[in-house]
Design a protein around this motif. Structure first.
Motif, short mmCIF file in Angstrom:
data_model
loop_
_atom_site.label_atom_id
_atom_site.label_comp_id
_atom_site.label_asym_id
_atom_site.label_seq_id
_atom_site.Cartn_x
_atom_site.Cartn_y
_atom_site.Cartn_z
N MET A 131 -3.72 -37.68 -16.73
CA MET A 131 -3.78 -38.99 -17.39
C MET A 131 -2.62 -39.79 -16.77
O MET A 131 -2.94 -41.08 -16.65
CB MET A 131 -3.19 -38.86 -18.83
N ALA A 132 -1.31 -39.52 -16.44
CA ALA A 132 -0.52 -40.31 -15.78
C ALA A 132 -0.91 -40.82 -14.32
O ALA A 132 -0.70 -42.05 -14.14
CB ALA A 132 0.76 -39.52 -15.60
N VAL A 133 -1.54 -39.82 -13.64
CA VAL A 133 -2.24 -40.08 -12.32
C VAL A 133 -3.37 -41.24 -12.44
O VAL A 133 -3.45 -42.09 -11.73
CB VAL A 133 -2.48 -38.99 -11.68
N ILE A 134 -4.13 -41.20 -13.35
CA ILE A 134 -5.24 -42.01 -13.71
C ILE A 134 -4.43 -43.62 -14.00
O ILE A 134 -4.82 -44.39 -13.50
CB ILE A 134 -6.11 -41.50 -14.72
N GLY A 135 -3.51 -43.55 -14.79
CA GLY A 135 -2.89 -44.60 -15.21
C GLY A 135 -2.14 -45.44 -13.91
O GLY A 135 -2.13 -46.59 -13.79
N ILE A 136 -1.50 -44.66 -13.15
CA ILE A 136 -1.12 -45.33 -11.84
C ILE A 136 -1.88 -45.65 -10.79
O ILE A 136 -1.90 -46.76 -10.30
CB ILE A 136 -0.03 -44.29 -11.08
N ALA A 137 -3.17 -44.66 -10.86
CA ALA A 137 -4.30 -45.28 -10.14
C ALA A 137 -4.94 -46.62 -10.48
O ALA A 137 -5.34 -47.33 -9.75
CB ALA A 137 -5.35 -44.03 -10.10
N LEU A 138 -5.06 -46.63 -11.74
CA LEU A 138 -5.45 -48.28 -12.22
C LEU A 138 -4.60 -49.20 -11.91
O LEU A 138 -5.05 -50.36 -11.71
CB LEU A 138 -5.68 -47.94 -13.83
N ILE A 139 -3.43 -49.12 -11.75
CA ILE A 139 -2.47 -49.91 -11.46
C ILE A 139 -2.41 -50.30 -9.96
O ILE A 139 -2.41 -51.50 -9.48
CB ILE A 139 -0.80 -49.64 -11.97
N VAL A 140 -2.49 -49.13 -9.11
CA VAL A 140 -2.34 -49.39 -7.51
C VAL A 140 -3.66 -49.74 -7.03
O VAL A 140 -3.68 -50.63 -6.05
CB VAL A 140 -1.61 -48.19 -7.36
N ILE A 187 -0.03 -43.55 -18.53
CA ILE A 187 1.11 -43.22 -18.13
C ILE A 187 1.99 -42.36 -18.94
O ILE A 187 2.46 -41.12 -18.64
CB ILE A 187 1.51 -44.05 -17.02
N VAL A 188 2.56 -42.99 -20.06
CA VAL A 188 3.26 -42.46 -20.82
C VAL A 188 2.80 -41.13 -21.47
O VAL A 188 3.50 -40.11 -21.61
CB VAL A 188 3.95 -43.39 -21.85
N LEU A 189 1.54 -41.51 -22.05
CA LEU A 189 0.81 -39.98 -22.52
C LEU A 189 0.87 -38.86 -21.68
O LEU A 189 0.95 -37.87 -21.94
CB LEU A 189 -0.45 -40.49 -23.10
N GLY A 190 0.43 -39.25 -20.35
CA GLY A 190 0.23 -38.22 -19.49
C GLY A 190 1.63 -37.58 -19.20
O GLY A 190 1.72 -36.39 -19.11
N ALA A 191 2.80 -38.36 -19.10
CA ALA A 191 4.03 -37.85 -18.70
C ALA A 191 4.54 -36.89 -20.10
O ALA A 191 5.12 -35.74 -19.97
CB ALA A 191 5.02 -38.82 -18.58
#
Length: 69
Positions: free
Chosen positions: A1-10, A40-44
Motif C-alpha cells: 500500500m505504501a508503495v502504491i501511495g508513493i507511486a501515485l505521488i511520483v 502511505i501511512v496505512l501501508g507503513a
C-alpha cells in the motif's frame, strides 16, 4: 500500500499514472493528497505490525530441554 501511495505521488511527474487509481485525482486536489498520504501511512502501519507479529512469534517458542548424560 505504501508503495502504491508513493507511486501515485511520483508517477505524475513523469507523465504516468496507475490506471485503476487514476480516478483519485478527479476527486479534487486535497482529497487526492489525503488518499495518497493515507495509503502511505496505512501501508507503513501494516508493515510494522507484520514485523512485530514476526518478532512475537519467535519469542513464544519454548526453549529446548537440556538432557544431562
Amino acid at each position: 500500500m505504501a508503495v502504491i501511495g508513493i507511486a501515485l505521488i511520483v508517477l505524475p511527474y513523469f507523465g504516468l499514472t496507475i490506471m485503476f487509481l487514476g480516478k483519485i485525482d478527479e476527486l479534487g486536489v486535497s482529497a487526492a493528497w489525503a488518499i495518497k498520504i493515507g495509503l502511505i501511512v496505512l501501508g507503513a502501519i501494516l508493515f510494522f505490525m507484520g514485523k512485530s507479529a514476526e518478532t512475537k512469534e519467535t519469542e513464544l517458542e519454548l526453549p529446548k530441554e537440556n538432557t544431562a548424560e
